[in-house]
Design a protein around this motif. Structure first.
Motif, short mmCIF file in Angstrom:
data_model
loop_
_atom_site.label_atom_id
_atom_site.label_comp_id
_atom_site.label_asym_id
_atom_site.label_seq_id
_atom_site.Cartn_x
_atom_site.Cartn_y
_atom_site.Cartn_z
N ALA A 1 0.84 -1.21 0.00
CA ALA A 1 0.00 0.00 0.00
C ALA A 1 0.86 1.25 0.00
N LEU A 2 0.29 2.33 -0.53
CA LEU A 2 0.93 3.65 -0.52
C LEU A 2 -0.10 4.67 -0.07
N THR A 3 0.27 5.49 0.90
CA THR A 3 -0.57 6.57 1.38
C THR A 3 0.20 7.87 1.17
N VAL A 4 -0.46 8.84 0.55
CA VAL A 4 0.18 10.13 0.26
C VAL A 4 -0.74 11.23 0.77
N GLU A 5 -0.17 12.21 1.51
CA GLU A 5 -0.98 13.33 1.99
C GLU A 5 -0.12 14.55 2.27
N TRP A 6 -0.76 15.72 2.22
CA TRP A 6 -0.10 16.97 2.54
C TRP A 6 -0.20 17.22 4.03
N LEU A 7 0.87 17.73 4.62
CA LEU A 7 0.88 18.13 6.02
C LEU A 7 1.33 19.58 6.09
N ASP A 8 0.91 20.27 7.15
CA ASP A 8 1.39 21.63 7.38
C ASP A 8 2.58 21.55 8.33
N GLU B 1 3.87 13.85 2.89
CA GLU B 1 4.14 12.61 3.60
C GLU B 1 3.71 11.44 2.73
N MET B 2 4.64 10.51 2.53
CA MET B 2 4.36 9.29 1.78
C MET B 2 4.70 8.11 2.68
N GLU B 3 3.75 7.20 2.82
CA GLU B 3 3.96 6.03 3.65
C GLU B 3 3.73 4.80 2.78
N LEU B 4 4.76 3.99 2.66
CA LEU B 4 4.71 2.80 1.80
C LEU B 4 4.83 1.56 2.66
N ILE B 5 3.89 0.65 2.50
CA ILE B 5 3.98 -0.64 3.19
C ILE B 5 4.59 -1.62 2.19
N ASN B 6 5.80 -2.08 2.50
CA ASN B 6 6.53 -2.98 1.61
C ASN B 6 5.88 -4.35 1.55
N THR C 1 6.78 -4.28 6.30
CA THR C 1 7.44 -3.15 6.95
C THR C 1 6.96 -1.85 6.32
N THR C 2 7.04 -0.79 7.10
CA THR C 2 6.55 0.51 6.64
C THR C 2 7.71 1.47 6.45
N GLN C 3 7.70 2.15 5.31
CA GLN C 3 8.66 3.20 5.01
C GLN C 3 7.90 4.51 5.01
N ARG C 4 8.41 5.50 5.70
CA ARG C 4 7.75 6.81 5.75
C ARG C 4 8.74 7.85 5.25
N VAL C 5 8.32 8.62 4.27
CA VAL C 5 9.15 9.68 3.70
C VAL C 5 8.38 10.99 3.83
N VAL C 6 9.01 11.99 4.43
CA VAL C 6 8.40 13.31 4.55
C VAL C 6 9.33 14.30 3.87
N LEU C 7 8.81 15.02 2.89
CA LEU C 7 9.59 15.98 2.12
C LEU C 7 8.98 17.36 2.21
N SER C 8 9.84 18.35 2.30
CA SER C 8 9.40 19.74 2.20
C SER C 8 9.42 20.09 0.73
N VAL C 9 8.25 20.28 0.16
CA VAL C 9 8.14 20.57 -1.27
C VAL C 9 8.23 22.08 -1.45
N ARG C 10 9.25 22.53 -2.15
CA ARG C 10 9.49 23.96 -2.32
C ARG C 10 8.36 24.66 -3.06
N SER C 11 7.75 23.98 -4.01
CA SER C 11 6.70 24.62 -4.80
C SER C 11 5.33 24.59 -4.10
N GLY C 12 5.22 23.93 -2.98
CA GLY C 12 3.95 23.87 -2.26
C GLY C 12 2.96 22.91 -2.89
N LYS C 13 1.75 22.94 -2.40
CA LYS C 13 0.70 22.06 -2.93
C LYS C 13 0.42 22.36 -4.39
#
Length: 159
Positions: free
Chosen positions: A118-125, A134-139, A143-155
């Motif tokens: 599974a993959l879950t993707v959402e915007w956080l403030d 925030e992207m959360e991938l269930i391998n 196991t769960t991988q969580r990646v949080v990125l600061s996107v320069r261009s915004g939503k």
């Protein structure tokens, strides 16, 4: 008697060599499996982060629902025509689908990238007002991988 002693000594030596080889083989398989699992997890997280960084421009990154699947939508314009790359999880695989923005595609049309549940993707403030993706991938192994990125261009405009 001397020949029997030499034969017994050879047999003991052969048993010792065989036990060392079997133990080493099991250890090698365990380490190889562990390294492959670790590689798969790192590859998935790096893949997601790299795809977002490549598309990080105004209205380039969006979060959307792609026919029931959480999807990361990366938009680009080539020769005046808008294209969307969708990254999502479907049927046991993390998939990528590149198509014209108006094309009618289904989740099954995407190319398989890696095995995943599974993959879950959402915007956080963020704390400083920045937009965090925030992207959360269930391998495949659960196991769960969580990646949080600061996107320069915004939503993106379509999120």
């Amino acid at each position: 008697m001397g020949g029997l002693l030499a034969l017994l000594l050879l047999l003991v030596f052969a048993v010792c060599v065989l036990s060392v080889l079997l133990t080493g083989g099991d250890t090698y398989q365990t380490l190889t499996r562990r390294d492959q699992d670790s590689y798969d997890r790192r590859t998935a997280a790096q893949y997601l982060a790299t795809r977002v960084r490549q598309a990080d421009r105004a209205d380039g990154v969006a979060v959307a629902d792609f026919r029931g699947c959480d999807a990361l939508e990366l938009t680009e314009t080539i020769d005046g025509t808008p294209y969307i790359t969708r990254v999502y999880c479907y049927d046991g695989y993390l998939r990528e689908l590149f198509s014209a923005a108006e094309a009618q595609m289904t989740p099954a049309d995407g190319e398989k990238v890696l095995e995943a549940q599974a993959l879950t993707v959402e915007w956080l403030d963020g704390d400083g007002g920045e937009q965090l993706l925030e992207m959360e991938l269930i391998n495949a192994d659960g196991t769960t991988q969580r990646v949080v990125l600061s996107v320069r261009s915004g939503k993106g405009a379509s999120s």
